[in-house]
Scaffold this active site. Structure first.
Site, PDB file in Angstrom:
ATOM      1  N   SER A 174       0.585  -1.248   0.151  1.00 60.44           N
ATOM      2  CA  SER A 174       0.018   0.121   0.146  1.00 60.44           C
ATOM      3  C   SER A 174       0.973   1.373  -0.039  1.00 60.44           C
ATOM      4  O   SER A 174       1.703   1.476  -0.893  1.00 60.44           O
ATOM      5  CB  SER A 174      -1.014  -0.131   1.332  1.00 60.44           C
ATOM      6  OG  SER A 174      -1.993   0.993   1.130  1.00 60.44           O
ATOM      7  N   ASP A 213      -5.592  -3.519  -2.585  1.00 59.35           N
ATOM      8  CA  ASP A 213      -4.388  -3.309  -1.638  1.00 59.35           C
ATOM      9  C   ASP A 213      -3.837  -4.448  -1.165  1.00 59.35           C
ATOM     10  O   ASP A 213      -4.306  -5.578  -0.682  1.00 59.35           O
ATOM     11  CB  ASP A 213      -5.025  -2.349  -0.532  1.00 59.35           C
ATOM     12  CG  ASP A 213      -4.209  -1.819   0.410  1.00 59.35           C
ATOM     13  OD1 ASP A 213      -3.158  -2.466   1.196  1.00 59.35           O
ATOM     14  OD2 ASP A 213      -4.305  -0.417   0.332  1.00 59.35           O
TER      15      ASP A 213
END
Length: 316
Positions: A48, A162
């Site tokens: 991320s 993510d």
């Protein structure tokens, strides 16, 4: 002059930069402090926001990123919210990535001076996906696709989201890329255990900004077509937690539990724990605070770093 830790005859050092949305700007301070201490990683991996900061470091653009972050305002953050209604998330993320690629020369991953890896998650299967070659910007965009906020990314025949969903602090990827000593940067270590410190303005400021953008996009439609009662319901202030407060709380709990499990099974040699519970999910304009705390976290972790590296380090 003696070689820096991670270079020469010393152990091959990897840094695993964890997920944590706006708290991830602390990674800039962590990497700066490690360099000042004499630790120059040969491997940098991220999930991320960690993938984004790690990409800037690996491409030699950490300084440019830091300069931009230090001038970032709340209004700038709102301008990056390119609202979407049909992409599986509120924010497309294309404005952010366009800015990132415009201000940094991004070579392919395999051409970087240090080994780099980013983690994403395959939406259909939950399988962990590692980016260790190919376009750097594509790897970053896939890794930051926070469910519910950023739209998923199409990669071949797969939809990716993510990387923090499956591997919030990618120690395992660092080891796979050849790291002998892994320094893990966990941004979520104090989030769930200190709920009282979480900023209530996450709901007030970002919910307001995001919902404001949504209202701008649909105002004409509602005015022309929606009955007055529907408009009143849509415009009413929520009585309970705001949208992003709920998303943030759920993600914090999930990533905290997954991080503990993954790091118990594959423990790093040292852990850096920035104290960031006071910074909300998307308070990206608070970069100065996050960067400073990243530096402070390295200072606190210095004894553990010295033990892991078997070397005396300079004060960061």
């Amino acid at each position: 002059m003696a070689a820096a830790a991670g270079e020469g005859d010393g152990p091959r050092v990897g840094v695993a930069l964890g997920s944590g949305s706006a708290r991830g700007w602390a990674h800039v301070g962590v990497l700066r402090a490690l360099e000042r201490a004499g630790v120059r990683p040969a491997v940098v991996c991220g999930s991320s926001i960690g993938a984004l900061v790690g990409a800037a470091y690996a491409a030699g653009h950490l300084g440019a990123l830091e300069r931009w972050l230090r001038g970032l305002t709340w209004r700038d953050v709102v301008r990056f919210l390119d609202v979407s209604f049909a992409g599986g998330g509120f924010i497309e993320g294309e404005r952010l990535m366009a800015f990132f690629t415009e201000h940094a020369e991004l070579p392919p991953i395999e051409a970087l001076a240090v080994r780099y890896g980013a983690v994403a998650t395959e939406l259909d299967t939950g399988r962990e996906v590692w980016f260790t070659e190919g376009p750097l910007a594509e790897a970053v965009r896939a890794s930051i696709a926070l469910p519910g906020l950023f739209t998923p990314v199409r990669h071949g025949d797969r939809w990716l989201v993510d990387g923090g969903l499956v591997n919030p602090v990618p120690v395992s990827l660092c080891r796979a890329l050849g790291a002998e000593v892994v320094v893990a940067v966990n941004l979520n270590g104090d989030i769930v255990r200190r709920p009282q410190a979480r900023a209530v303005r996450v709901q007030e400021s970002l919910d307001g900004a995001l919902l404001g953008r949504l209202r701008e996009e649909v105002a004409g439609y509602l005015k022309a077509r929606a009955p007055a009662r529907v408009r009143a319901l849509l415009e009413a202030r929520p009585r309970g937690p705001g949208l992003l407060e709920v998303v943030a709380g759920a993600i914090n709990i999930m990533q905290d539990r997954i991080t503990r499990s993954r790091m118990a099974g594959d423990p790093p040699e040292a852990v850096v724990l920035p104290r960031l519970a006071h910074i909300g999910l998307m308070e990206f304009h608070r970069a100065r605070e996050a960067i400073a705390e990243g530096r402070a976290a390295v200072r606190r972790a210095l004894p553990a770093l010295e033990e892991a590296l078997g070397a005396r380090l300079s004060a960061p």
